[in-house]
Enzyme design. Sequence first.
Site, PDB file in Angstrom:
ATOM      1  N   HIS A 163       0.814  -1.093  -0.084  1.00 55.55           N
ATOM      2  CA  HIS A 163      -0.084  -0.045  -0.041  1.00 55.55           C
ATOM      3  C   HIS A 163       0.960   1.424  -0.001  1.00 55.55           C
ATOM      4  O   HIS A 163       0.616   2.075  -0.774  1.00 55.55           O
ATOM      5  CB  HIS A 163      -0.837  -0.020   1.102  1.00 55.55           C
ATOM      6  CG  HIS A 163      -1.964   1.285   1.181  1.00 55.55           C
ATOM      7  ND1 HIS A 163      -3.166   1.177   0.912  1.00 55.55           N
ATOM      8  CD2 HIS A 163      -1.320   2.348   1.930  1.00 55.55           C
ATOM      9  CE1 HIS A 163      -3.479   2.321   1.131  1.00 55.55           C
ATOM     10  NE2 HIS A 163      -2.622   3.114   1.590  1.00 55.55           N
ATOM     11  N   GLU A 164       1.804   1.285   1.071  1.00 61.32           N
ATOM     12  CA  GLU A 164       2.681   2.663   1.237  1.00 61.32           C
ATOM     13  C   GLU A 164       3.688   2.728  -0.142  1.00 61.32           C
ATOM     14  O   GLU A 164       4.051   3.586  -0.623  1.00 61.32           O
ATOM     15  CB  GLU A 164       3.380   2.548   2.304  1.00 61.32           C
ATOM     16  CG  GLU A 164       2.734   2.520   3.372  1.00 61.32           C
ATOM     17  CD  GLU A 164       1.737   3.516   3.632  1.00 61.32           C
ATOM     18  OE1 GLU A 164       1.801   4.657   3.028  1.00 61.32           O
ATOM     19  OE2 GLU A 164       0.803   3.457   4.366  1.00 61.32           O
ATOM     20  N   HIS A 166       2.041   4.541  -2.700  1.00 65.77           N
ATOM     21  CA  HIS A 166       2.112   5.975  -2.576  1.00 65.77           C
ATOM     22  C   HIS A 166       3.381   6.457  -2.867  1.00 65.77           C
ATOM     23  O   HIS A 166       3.423   7.471  -3.807  1.00 65.77           O
ATOM     24  CB  HIS A 166       1.671   6.423  -1.228  1.00 65.77           C
ATOM     25  CG  HIS A 166       0.295   6.095  -0.552  1.00 65.77           C
ATOM     26  ND1 HIS A 166      -0.669   6.609  -1.389  1.00 65.77           N
ATOM     27  CD2 HIS A 166      -0.121   5.336   0.445  1.00 65.77           C
ATOM     28  CE1 HIS A 166      -1.651   6.262  -0.530  1.00 65.77           C
ATOM     29  NE2 HIS A 166      -1.351   5.556   0.401  1.00 65.77           N
TER      30      HIS A 166
END
Length: 382
Positions: A32-33, A36
């Site tokens: 997920h990170e 980003h």
Amino acid sequence: MDILNLLHLPLSTLVFYAIPFLIALTVIVFIHELGHYLVARWCGVDVESFSIGFGREIAGWYDKNGTRWKIAWIPLGGYVKFKGDANAASLPSGAAVEQAKLDPGNFHGKPVWQRAAVVAAGPSANFLLAIVIFTALFMTVGAPVMEPRVDEVLPGSAAERAGIRKGDIIVEIDGKEIEDFSQLQQAVITRAGEELTVVINRNGERLSLPIVPDLKEEPDNFGGKMRIGLLGVRNNPGGPVQYEQMGPVQAFERGMERTWFIVSSTLGYVGKLFSGRESADQLGGPISIAKAAGDAASLGVFQFVTVLAFLSVSIGLINLFPIPMLDGGHLVYYAIEAVRGRPLDEAAQEWGFRIGFSVVIMLMLVGTWNDRVRVASVWMGG
């Protein structure tokens, strides 16, 4: 194994449940990170830190771009901190937007579409992870192959009431073609109490039958119960299940289909929850998730990565909910900014994040409370 039994297990066994849970959570959070991070770098944003976990740093290092990659003590999440962020929730640091625009690496000085792309990349990475996992499984292990043929009609079931007979082949449900028995199950599992149009092939003749799936509670993988729709038909009861490996294209299509099924089922539950047709008692907390991960790991790699994919989709979808503090809340702010031509003032954003934080904490408390209720229910013999 139910949740209560976890409390009576030796410490070594509890560690066995904790390790798969932490592995699954770490992988999901990292992907997920990373979503980003990669899109932020693509947009020219300076990334100050990439953290797995919260709290004090255990270990870390700087890369050539000056980003601090670190592992923290509390392994229950993570964050990416961009230049210009006041905190891990990407709240602006207080500098004026016009001033931020003078700094090419400042996240808050980037065009709104780039900031939205960076924020949306996290949940998108979670969905992509699930698709990749499902695709790999269908290519290597294969998918169960079961013709949507009715080999048994349960007495008193919705299928019996509708006139379905043994030997019928279900070919269509509400206009959707059914090629496999698993597709039949997915088509009705969230449609309890709704009238469906089921098309069957009976000795070469196509018949259209109205049918209302029954509502039944079944144990889920998280120590609670889920309410599902059932027709009351079985395919090859007691017989061996055959698995068929797929080519890359077909496996990818089936992986996208499975991922979308999780998304649509979750959204359907949320919609019914707000309309009062579902109860919040199906929400699970950390104990339920740890139990699911541990149980899956004990059954093998296939089951564990399947649960990993399911959790990845769920976390990605939850992050898209329009709640300030979550990614979806940021996207709402950016949509407002795009319409107004300027961002909301800092005070409004601050209050929004406070409200969002309260909502997230409330959801966590509901899930944890449900875990306690399930433990108490088992304790009392319910």
